[in-house]
Design a protein around this motif. Structure first.
Motif, mmCIF file in Angstrom:
data_model
loop_
_atom_site.group_PDB
_atom_site.id
_atom_site.type_symbol
_atom_site.label_atom_id
_atom_site.label_comp_id
_atom_site.label_asym_id
_atom_site.label_seq_id
_atom_site.Cartn_x
_atom_site.Cartn_y
_atom_site.Cartn_z
ATOM 1 N N PRO A 113 -41.252 -10.091 78.999
ATOM 2 C CA PRO A 113 -41.973 -10.190 77.931
ATOM 3 C C PRO A 113 -43.276 -10.982 78.049
ATOM 4 O O PRO A 113 -44.097 -10.900 76.872
ATOM 5 C CB PRO A 113 -41.077 -10.913 76.816
ATOM 6 C CG PRO A 113 -39.728 -10.712 77.463
ATOM 7 C CD PRO A 113 -40.023 -10.797 79.068
ATOM 8 N N TYR A 114 -43.474 -11.722 78.982
ATOM 9 C CA TYR A 114 -44.504 -12.543 79.020
ATOM 10 C C TYR A 114 -45.874 -12.209 79.976
ATOM 11 O O TYR A 114 -45.699 -11.522 80.870
ATOM 12 C CB TYR A 114 -43.967 -13.917 79.264
ATOM 13 C CG TYR A 114 -43.114 -14.567 78.838
ATOM 14 C CD1 TYR A 114 -43.132 -15.322 77.590
ATOM 15 C CD2 TYR A 114 -41.616 -14.272 78.769
ATOM 16 C CE1 TYR A 114 -41.959 -15.826 76.882
ATOM 17 C CE2 TYR A 114 -40.514 -14.652 78.388
ATOM 18 C CZ TYR A 114 -40.775 -15.475 77.216
ATOM 19 O OH TYR A 114 -39.576 -15.870 76.468
ATOM 20 N N ILE A 115 -46.818 -13.334 79.816
ATOM 21 C CA ILE A 115 -47.890 -13.189 80.849
ATOM 22 C C ILE A 115 -48.277 -14.840 80.987
ATOM 23 O O ILE A 115 -47.715 -15.512 80.442
ATOM 24 C CB ILE A 115 -49.178 -12.712 79.967
ATOM 25 C CG1 ILE A 115 -49.579 -13.274 78.806
ATOM 26 C CG2 ILE A 115 -49.298 -11.075 80.143
ATOM 27 C CD1 ILE A 115 -50.977 -13.134 78.174
ATOM 28 N N ARG A 116 -48.699 -14.806 82.111
ATOM 29 C CA ARG A 116 -49.372 -16.120 82.657
ATOM 30 C C ARG A 116 -50.857 -16.251 82.838
ATOM 31 O O ARG A 116 -51.150 -15.356 83.626
ATOM 32 C CB ARG A 116 -48.562 -16.544 84.074
ATOM 33 C CG ARG A 116 -48.561 -18.061 84.593
ATOM 34 C CD ARG A 116 -48.299 -18.262 85.960
ATOM 35 N NE ARG A 116 -49.224 -17.692 86.722
ATOM 36 C CZ ARG A 116 -49.394 -17.569 88.195
ATOM 37 N NH1 ARG A 116 -48.586 -18.590 88.730
ATOM 38 N NH2 ARG A 116 -50.668 -17.556 88.766
ATOM 39 N N LEU A 117 -51.232 -17.329 82.399
ATOM 40 C CA LEU A 117 -52.680 -17.348 82.591
ATOM 41 C C LEU A 117 -53.079 -18.860 83.203
ATOM 42 O O LEU A 117 -52.398 -19.704 82.817
ATOM 43 C CB LEU A 117 -53.515 -17.322 81.208
ATOM 44 C CG LEU A 117 -53.513 -15.959 80.485
ATOM 45 C CD1 LEU A 117 -52.300 -15.936 79.521
ATOM 46 C CD2 LEU A 117 -54.723 -15.632 79.691
ATOM 47 N N ALA A 118 -53.647 -18.717 84.179
ATOM 48 C CA ALA A 118 -54.008 -19.917 84.888
ATOM 49 C C ALA A 118 -55.414 -20.916 84.298
ATOM 50 O O ALA A 118 -56.130 -20.098 83.900
ATOM 51 C CB ALA A 118 -54.385 -19.724 86.353
ATOM 52 N N LEU A 119 -55.281 -22.082 84.588
ATOM 53 C CA LEU A 119 -56.317 -23.208 83.842
ATOM 54 C C LEU A 119 -57.143 -23.319 85.266
ATOM 55 O O LEU A 119 -58.058 -24.292 84.896
ATOM 56 C CB LEU A 119 -55.750 -24.307 83.592
ATOM 57 C CG LEU A 119 -54.625 -24.113 82.309
ATOM 58 C CD1 LEU A 119 -54.136 -25.659 82.132
ATOM 59 C CD2 LEU A 119 -55.212 -23.635 80.993
ATOM 60 N N THR A 120 -57.361 -22.585 86.199
ATOM 61 C CA THR A 120 -57.864 -23.003 87.458
ATOM 62 C C THR A 120 -59.294 -22.019 87.595
ATOM 63 O O THR A 120 -59.940 -22.124 88.559
ATOM 64 C CB THR A 120 -57.266 -22.627 88.635
ATOM 65 O OG1 THR A 120 -56.688 -21.327 88.459
ATOM 66 C CG2 THR A 120 -56.008 -23.782 88.621
ATOM 67 N N ALA A 121 -59.503 -21.690 86.341
ATOM 68 C CA ALA A 121 -61.126 -20.979 86.353
ATOM 69 C C ALA A 121 -62.299 -22.214 86.029
ATOM 70 O O ALA A 121 -61.731 -23.107 85.736
ATOM 71 C CB ALA A 121 -61.243 -19.802 85.443
ATOM 72 N N THR A 122 -63.417 -21.891 86.194
ATOM 73 C CA THR A 122 -64.562 -22.817 86.012
ATOM 74 C C THR A 122 -64.524 -23.068 84.594
ATOM 75 O O THR A 122 -64.170 -22.197 83.696
ATOM 76 C CB THR A 122 -65.724 -22.307 86.477
ATOM 77 O OG1 THR A 122 -66.277 -21.150 85.711
ATOM 78 C CG2 THR A 122 -65.752 -22.266 87.870
ATOM 79 N N ASP A 123 -64.976 -24.212 84.032
ATOM 80 C CA ASP A 123 -65.499 -24.282 82.657
ATOM 81 C C ASP A 123 -66.096 -23.072 81.912
ATOM 82 O O ASP A 123 -65.839 -22.746 80.913
ATOM 83 C CB ASP A 123 -66.309 -25.504 82.376
ATOM 84 C CG ASP A 123 -65.498 -26.731 82.824
ATOM 85 O OD1 ASP A 123 -64.129 -26.907 83.035
ATOM 86 O OD2 ASP A 123 -66.289 -27.969 82.826
ATOM 87 N N GLU A 124 -67.155 -22.655 82.565
ATOM 88 C CA GLU A 124 -67.998 -21.772 81.986
ATOM 89 C C GLU A 124 -67.076 -20.308 81.737
ATOM 90 O O GLU A 124 -67.158 -19.597 80.867
ATOM 91 C CB GLU A 124 -68.793 -21.534 82.984
ATOM 92 C CG GLU A 124 -70.087 -19.965 82.360
ATOM 93 C CD GLU A 124 -69.548 -18.578 82.867
ATOM 94 O OE1 GLU A 124 -69.675 -17.763 82.181
ATOM 95 O OE2 GLU A 124 -69.057 -18.681 83.955
ATOM 96 N N ARG A 125 -66.224 -20.149 82.729
ATOM 97 C CA ARG A 125 -65.309 -18.892 82.834
ATOM 98 C C ARG A 125 -64.330 -18.819 81.764
ATOM 99 O O ARG A 125 -63.637 -17.951 81.062
ATOM 100 C CB ARG A 125 -64.610 -18.488 83.988
ATOM 101 C CG ARG A 125 -65.535 -18.000 85.107
ATOM 102 C CD ARG A 125 -66.071 -16.541 84.964
ATOM 103 N NE ARG A 125 -67.275 -16.296 83.973
ATOM 104 C CZ ARG A 125 -67.639 -15.195 83.373
ATOM 105 N NH1 ARG A 125 -66.961 -13.994 83.580
ATOM 106 N NH2 ARG A 125 -68.647 -15.241 82.577
ATOM 107 N N VAL A 126 -63.862 -20.145 81.571
ATOM 108 C CA VAL A 126 -62.579 -20.563 80.699
ATOM 109 C C VAL A 126 -63.433 -20.240 79.151
ATOM 110 O O VAL A 126 -62.775 -19.669 78.259
ATOM 111 C CB VAL A 126 -62.268 -21.796 80.665
ATOM 112 C CG1 VAL A 126 -61.195 -22.322 79.580
ATOM 113 C CG2 VAL A 126 -61.074 -21.708 82.051
ATOM 114 N N ALA A 127 -64.661 -20.903 78.880
ATOM 115 C CA ALA A 127 -65.318 -20.419 77.574
ATOM 116 C C ALA A 127 -65.587 -19.168 77.479
ATOM 117 O O ALA A 127 -65.496 -18.669 76.371
ATOM 118 C CB ALA A 127 -66.573 -21.214 77.649
ATOM 119 N N ALA A 128 -65.879 -18.381 78.541
ATOM 120 C CA ALA A 128 -66.132 -16.978 78.044
ATOM 121 C C ALA A 128 -64.597 -16.246 77.909
ATOM 122 O O ALA A 128 -64.630 -15.228 76.851
ATOM 123 C CB ALA A 128 -66.698 -16.296 79.658
#
Length: 366
Positions: A342-357
């Motif tokens: 039922p789930y998805i996993r999203l990583a926090l390991t992108a750059t600040d700019e990509r996370v903001a996007a």
């Protein structure tokens, strides 16, 4: 996943890849300098590690996690994924042996079981222990109860971010010792606690002040951005560590000397680790509310480098498709076991700019 990647890449502002927890921030300069200074290393390195790297690991455990180990009970590994995959074989396990690992986990635990030809037994760790409540501590004549030969725990968990409380870990230790089961604790995310404080299985209030039957595995990939260096170590039961050292020495599983020098610099420097932790905390503070605002519910995720989320009316594959159409690549939870469907996993390991996007794209889905 290849189809979803192609879809996400069509976004006019490019893909935001949150599917893999690969560090993107720089390797600390002090670590790079230590690697370069040790580059003239023509001889064979020590499998057991230099005294400096073993001392550094022991100091770090004591300083950051309240764990006391002898430096002689520290063994460097060529990245902890290698160790997870080969531990069953190095323990002499094979056909007829059962190995338990978390029901939702990254695939290398199962890969190691299958490489050894042993029997895989994915299970919820706490349910496993609760289901065994009541039996005596030993069998007839003081012999251990029957049980699996190896039990893996992973706290904080990849992929869920769940943290086992000290009392729960203590119960797991007792359960394993009653059965003569080696307990291996994968603690690679121990320094990324957000809403909970992860603890080591070797901490005295968990281990009972002794390390027999216990192994704790630590990585510098996430703490120090050293995924490209392949740097980690295992520690715990001195007898098991001695056996593993002997096997790994003959098998050529030796960490290069320059990497050992870099590892000393990384373990002795807490400042860069705290700075990196703050980066991940800030990215989490951006991504989590954006995800929930767009209709997903975050489960667990109290530690580690991932958000584990579900959406009403959509399994993990459908959720991944919705995100891919918005230019965001996430991992469907089924990749980590059937219980993760039922789930998805999203990583926090992108750059600040990509996370903001990603946050902006999620806002458009709300």
């Amino acid at each position: 996943m290849a189809q979803y990647r192609k879809e996400a890449e069509r976004h006019p502002d490019g893909i935001v890849d949150l599917s893999i927890g690969a560090p993107v921030d720089p390797v600390p300069e002090t670590v790079q300098a230590a690697l370069a200074a040790a580059a003239n290393a023509p001889g064979y390195p020590l499998t057991r590690g230099t005294p400096a790297v073993r001392d550094a690991a022991a100091r770090w455990l004591a300083r950051r996690h309240g764990v006391t180990v002898s430096p002689d009970a520290v063994l460097p590994v060529i990245g902890t994924k290698e160790f997870v995959a080969w531990l069953p074989i190095q323990l002499g396990l094979g056909a007829g042996d059962t190995i338990v690992y978390p029901a939702m986990a990254y695939p290398t635990y199962e890969a190691g079981v299958r490489l050894a030809g042993a029997t895989p037994a994915p299970a919820d760790t706490l349910e496993l222990v609760a289901g065994a409540a009541g039996p005596a501590a030993s069998g007839t004549g003081g012999t251990p109860l029957g049980g699996p030969r190896l039990l893996w725990v992973n706290s904080p968990s990849n992929p869920t971010g769940q943290v086992l409380a000290p009392a729960d870990l203590r119960a797991v230790v007792g359960w394993a010792r009653e059965r003569g089961t080696v307990l291996a604790s994968d603690e690679c995310y121990i320094e990324q606690g957000w809403d909970a404080a992860p603890v080591s299985v070797l901490r005295p209030d968990v281990s009972g002040g002794r390390h027999d039957g216990l192994l704790a595995v630590h990585s510098l990939s996430k703490r120090s951005n050293l995924a490209g260096y392949r740097a980690g170590f295992v520690t715990g039961d001195p007898g098991l560590i001695a056996e593993l050292h002997e096997i790994r020495r003959h098998a050529g599983m030796i960490m290069p000397a320059p990497v050992q020098a870099a590892m000393v610099a990384a373990l002795d420097d807490d400042a860069h680790a705290d700075e990196q932790r703050a980066r991940y905390f800030a990215r989490r503070a951006v991504l989590r509310p954006a995800l929930t605002g767009a209709g997903w519910e975050v489960q667990h995720s109290e530690a580690g480098l991932y958000l584990w989320a579900s959406r009403t009316g959509a399994d993990g594959w459908a959720s991944a498709r919705i995100l891919a159409e918005a230019g965001i690549l996430a991992s469907p939870g089924e990749l980590y076991g059937a219980a993760g469907t039922p789930y998805i996993r999203l990583a926090l390991t992108a750059t600040d700019e990509r996370v903001a996007a990603a946050a902006a794209r999620l806002a458009a889905l709300a």
